[in-house]
Design a protein around this motif. Structure first.
Motif, PDB file in Angstrom:
ATOM      1  N   HIS A  62       0.917  -1.154   0.000  1.00 42.66           N
ATOM      2  CA  HIS A  62       0.000   0.000   0.000  1.00 42.66           C
ATOM      3  C   HIS A  62       0.945   1.189   0.000  1.00 42.66           C
ATOM      4  O   HIS A  62       1.350   1.675   1.068  1.00 42.66           O
ATOM      5  CB  HIS A  62      -0.868   0.025   1.264  1.00 42.66           C
ATOM      6  CG  HIS A  62      -2.020  -0.925   1.255  1.00 42.66           C
ATOM      7  ND1 HIS A  62      -3.015  -0.873   0.316  1.00 42.66           N
ATOM      8  CD2 HIS A  62      -2.344  -1.944   2.095  1.00 42.66           C
ATOM      9  CE1 HIS A  62      -3.923  -1.814   0.568  1.00 42.66           C
ATOM     10  NE2 HIS A  62      -3.527  -2.488   1.638  1.00 42.66           N
ATOM     11  N   ASP A  91      -1.934  -2.906  -3.969  1.00 42.84           N
ATOM     12  CA  ASP A  91      -3.350  -3.148  -3.652  1.00 42.84           C
ATOM     13  C   ASP A  91      -4.095  -1.811  -3.630  1.00 42.84           C
ATOM     14  O   ASP A  91      -4.637  -1.395  -2.610  1.00 42.84           O
ATOM     15  CB  ASP A  91      -3.417  -3.862  -2.295  1.00 42.84           C
ATOM     16  CG  ASP A  91      -4.796  -4.350  -1.948  1.00 42.84           C
ATOM     17  OD1 ASP A  91      -5.689  -4.282  -2.807  1.00 42.84           O
ATOM     18  OD2 ASP A  91      -4.967  -4.808  -0.804  1.00 42.84           O
ATOM     19  N   LEU A 148     -11.808  -7.243  -7.567  1.00 40.76           N
ATOM     20  CA  LEU A 148     -12.394  -7.627  -6.285  1.00 40.76           C
ATOM     21  C   LEU A 148     -13.764  -8.255  -6.532  1.00 40.76           C
ATOM     22  O   LEU A 148     -14.734  -7.547  -6.844  1.00 40.76           O
ATOM     23  CB  LEU A 148     -12.537  -6.411  -5.365  1.00 40.76           C
ATOM     24  CG  LEU A 148     -11.267  -6.017  -4.613  1.00 40.76           C
ATOM     25  CD1 LEU A 148     -10.356  -5.188  -5.507  1.00 40.76           C
ATOM     26  CD2 LEU A 148     -11.592  -5.249  -3.354  1.00 40.76           C
ATOM     27  N   MET A 151     -14.748  -9.724  -0.676  1.00 45.04           N
ATOM     28  CA  MET A 151     -13.800  -9.122   0.271  1.00 45.04           C
ATOM     29  C   MET A 151     -13.843  -9.909   1.575  1.00 45.04           C
ATOM     30  O   MET A 151     -14.783 -10.660   1.830  1.00 45.04           O
ATOM     31  CB  MET A 151     -14.112  -7.642   0.524  1.00 45.04           C
ATOM     32  CG  MET A 151     -13.807  -6.761  -0.684  1.00 45.04           C
ATOM     33  SD  MET A 151     -13.880  -4.984  -0.313  1.00 45.04           S
ATOM     34  CE  MET A 151     -12.328  -4.723   0.577  1.00 45.04           C
ATOM     35  N   ILE A 180      -9.971 -11.386  -6.492  1.00 40.42           N
ATOM     36  CA  ILE A 180      -9.794 -11.436  -5.039  1.00 40.42           C
ATOM     37  C   ILE A 180     -11.005 -12.162  -4.460  1.00 40.42           C
ATOM     38  O   ILE A 180     -12.155 -11.824  -4.769  1.00 40.42           O
ATOM     39  CB  ILE A 180      -9.700 -10.013  -4.435  1.00 40.42           C
ATOM     40  CG1 ILE A 180      -8.429  -9.299  -4.894  1.00 40.42           C
ATOM     41  CG2 ILE A 180      -9.770 -10.083  -2.903  1.00 40.42           C
ATOM     42  CD1 ILE A 180      -7.123  -9.845  -4.363  1.00 40.42           C
ATOM     43  N   TYR A 220     -10.665 -13.917   9.563  1.00 40.56           N
ATOM     44  CA  TYR A 220      -9.574 -14.786   9.122  1.00 40.56           C
ATOM     45  C   TYR A 220     -10.006 -16.233   8.983  1.00 40.56           C
ATOM     46  O   TYR A 220     -10.679 -16.786   9.853  1.00 40.56           O
ATOM     47  CB  TYR A 220      -8.408 -14.738  10.120  1.00 40.56           C
ATOM     48  CG  TYR A 220      -7.689 -13.413  10.155  1.00 40.56           C
ATOM     49  CD1 TYR A 220      -6.973 -12.960   9.047  1.00 40.56           C
ATOM     50  CD2 TYR A 220      -7.724 -12.610  11.303  1.00 40.56           C
ATOM     51  CE1 TYR A 220      -6.312 -11.740   9.076  1.00 40.56           C
ATOM     52  CE2 TYR A 220      -7.056 -11.393  11.341  1.00 40.56           C
ATOM     53  CZ  TYR A 220      -6.354 -10.968  10.221  1.00 40.56           C
ATOM     54  OH  TYR A 220      -5.695  -9.766  10.252  1.00 40.56           O
ATOM     55  N   GLY A 237      -0.847 -10.700   6.020  1.00 35.76           N
ATOM     56  CA  GLY A 237      -0.222  -9.495   6.539  1.00 35.76           C
ATOM     57  C   GLY A 237       0.258  -9.693   7.951  1.00 35.76           C
ATOM     58  O   GLY A 237       1.363 -10.189   8.201  1.00 35.76           O
ATOM     59  N   SER A 238      -0.615  -9.349   8.921  1.00 35.64           N
ATOM     60  CA  SER A 238      -0.184  -9.342  10.322  1.00 35.64           C
ATOM     61  C   SER A 238       0.295 -10.706  10.803  1.00 35.64           C
ATOM     62  O   SER A 238       1.144 -10.766  11.702  1.00 35.64           O
ATOM     63  CB  SER A 238      -1.307  -8.803  11.203  1.00 35.64           C
ATOM     64  OG  SER A 238      -2.545  -9.302  10.782  1.00 35.64           O
ATOM     65  N   HIS A 241       3.949 -10.000   9.504  1.00 38.70           N
ATOM     66  CA  HIS A 241       4.719  -8.807   9.883  1.00 38.70           C
ATOM     67  C   HIS A 241       4.538  -8.402  11.340  1.00 38.70           C
ATOM     68  O   HIS A 241       5.353  -7.645  11.872  1.00 38.70           O
ATOM     69  CB  HIS A 241       4.461  -7.631   8.925  1.00 38.70           C
ATOM     70  CG  HIS A 241       3.091  -7.037   8.971  1.00 38.70           C
ATOM     71  ND1 HIS A 241       2.646  -6.241   9.987  1.00 38.70           N
ATOM     72  CD2 HIS A 241       2.057  -7.131   8.098  1.00 38.70           C
ATOM     73  CE1 HIS A 241       1.400  -5.867   9.741  1.00 38.70           C
ATOM     74  NE2 HIS A 241       1.021  -6.398   8.591  1.00 38.70           N
TER      75      HIS A 241
HETATM   76  P1  5BU Z   1      -3.925  -8.768   7.499  1.00 43.18           P
HETATM   77  O1  5BU Z   1      -2.972  -8.131   8.436  1.00 43.18           O
HETATM   78  O2  5BU Z   1      -3.507 -10.209   7.110  1.00 43.18           O
HETATM   79  O3  5BU Z   1      -5.343  -8.691   7.947  1.00 43.18           O
HETATM   80  O4  5BU Z   1      -3.780  -7.891   6.154  1.00 43.18           O
HETATM   81  C1  5BU Z   1      -4.634  -8.081   5.077  1.00 43.18           C
HETATM   82  C2  5BU Z   1      -4.205  -7.259   3.891  1.00 43.18           C
HETATM   83  O5  5BU Z   1      -5.022  -7.609   2.778  1.00 43.18           O
HETATM   84  C3  5BU Z   1      -4.322  -5.750   4.041  1.00 43.18           C
HETATM   85  O6  5BU Z   1      -3.226  -5.159   3.360  1.00 43.18           O
HETATM   86  C4  5BU Z   1      -5.623  -5.381   3.359  1.00 43.18           C
HETATM   87  O7  5BU Z   1      -5.583  -4.132   2.702  1.00 43.18           O
HETATM   88  C5  5BU Z   1      -5.743  -6.462   2.316  1.00 43.18           C
HETATM   89  N1  5BU Z   1      -7.142  -6.855   2.008  1.00 43.18           N
HETATM   90  C6  5BU Z   1      -7.980  -7.430   2.943  1.00 43.18           C
HETATM   91  O8  5BU Z   1      -7.611  -7.639   4.083  1.00 43.18           O
HETATM   92  N2  5BU Z   1      -9.246  -7.804   2.567  1.00 43.18           N
HETATM   93  C7  5BU Z   1      -9.733  -7.605   1.332  1.00 43.18           C
HETATM   94  O9  5BU Z   1     -10.867  -7.973   1.046  1.00 43.18           O
HETATM   95  C8  5BU Z   1      -8.850  -7.004   0.387  1.00 43.18           C
HETATM   96  C9  5BU Z   1      -7.574  -6.652   0.744  1.00 43.18           C
HETATM   97 BR1  5BU Z   1      -9.437  -6.725  -1.327  1.00 43.18          BR
END
Ligand code: 5BU
Length: 268
Positions: A62, A91, A148, A151, A180, A220, A237-238, A241
């Motif tokens: 991002h 993204d 997308l 989501m 997505i 999740y 992501g989290s 990281h």
């Molecule tokens: P997370 O930390 O694993 O929750 O990060 C998820 C990433 O995926 C984050 O950068 C969001 O912008 C991205 N994302 C999402 O979480 N869900 C969606 O539906 C879409 C993108 Br499209």
């Protein structure tokens, strides 16, 4: 084993050369992980890709989160990502009319010059896909668009009827790399896969080894469940990281996703 043998139908039916590139990289790395590198400093981003680069196949950014962003620093970062054999995926969730989306590939961040993949909503109609490709052409590059279709966040407005419309348009367009999907819900991924067929990728955010609700409406699902349901790439992501040991966590997501792919395709 060769990527073609591992990926089977997904390889032979792929309509986008970028999809084949991804499948090759994923096979070399034995990982279906795209890291969502949601860090807000250049130093944090560099640290992260050095730690986890060998375990991931793609890097999701991002670019507008980065507080100390400079064009020069970003160019070095993208070079490093490429040398770690990573596809770079911004993204950006483009949503405007085609002509403006084309211009937005330029501008301050010049996304078209460094991103291999971008996300877009189809809410404004199909010309957005052509606009984004025109943006890449202006930079003498090519790329792929992930639409997308679903989501991961709770209460989103992408209902099954909307998903169906996006897939109907997207499957007909060679510029669409894939969709997505909602990584938190294997049933939704299965439905999306049944409609999308084998010609398009499905990449799924909302994946974590610890399933359940995340912050601010994020949800999740489990990496193996997502891949078994038809996801080709887990966006994490989290889970990586924010981990105390990002490299170990990335390796764990890589293994879970790769083992699931081999199981799904009967190549284990
Ligand atoms: P997370 O930390 O694993 O929750 O990060 C998820 C990433 O995926 C984050 O950068 C969001 O912008 C991205 N994302 C999402 O979480 N869900 C969606 O539906 C879409 C993108 Br499209």
């Amino acid at each position: 084993m060769e990527a073609a043998a591992i990926w089977g139908e997904r390889w032979s039916s792929a309509t986008s050369s970028m999809a084949k590139k991804y499948m090759e990289v994923a096979s070399q790395k034995q990982s279906l992980v795209c890291l969502a590198a949601d860090r807000s400093t250049m130093a944090g981003l560099f640290e992260l890709i050095e730690q986890v680069g060998p375990h991931i196949a793609a890097l999701k950014t991002h670019v507008d989160l980065v507080k100390d962003w400079t064009a020069e620093g970003w160019a070095v970062f993208c070079e490093r990502a490429a040398s770690l054999n990573l596809l770079i995926f911004e993204d950006r969730k483009f949503a405007d009319i085609g002509g403006i989306s084309k211009q937005q590939m330029g501008g301050v961040y010049s996304i078209g010059t460094w991103a291999d993949l971008v996300t877009a909503h189809l809410i404004s109609g199909p010309d957005i896909v052509d606009g984004l490709h025109a943006g890449w052409e202006e930079c003498n590059r090519s790329g792929g668009v992930l639409l997308l279709a679903q989501m991961s966040s709770r209460g989103n407005l992408l209902d099954p009827d909307y998903t169906h419309k996006v897939v109907t348009v997207g499957t007909q367009h060679d510029g669409v790399f894939g969709f997505i999907g909602n990584g938190s819900n294997p049933e939704e991924i299965k439905t999306l896969r049944a409609r999308a067929g084998d010609g398009k990728m499905i990449w799924t955010p909302g994946v974590n080894l610890q399933t359940g609700d995340g912050v601010m409406g994020q949800r999740y699902g489990n990496p193996r469940d997502a891949v078994m349901a038809g996801s080709d790439c887990i966006i994490v992501g989290s889970g990586i990281h924010r981990s105390e040991k990002p490299a170990e966590s990335a390796a764990a997501y890589a293994k879970a996703s790769w083992d699931a792919l081999l199981e799904r395709t009967g190549t284990s």
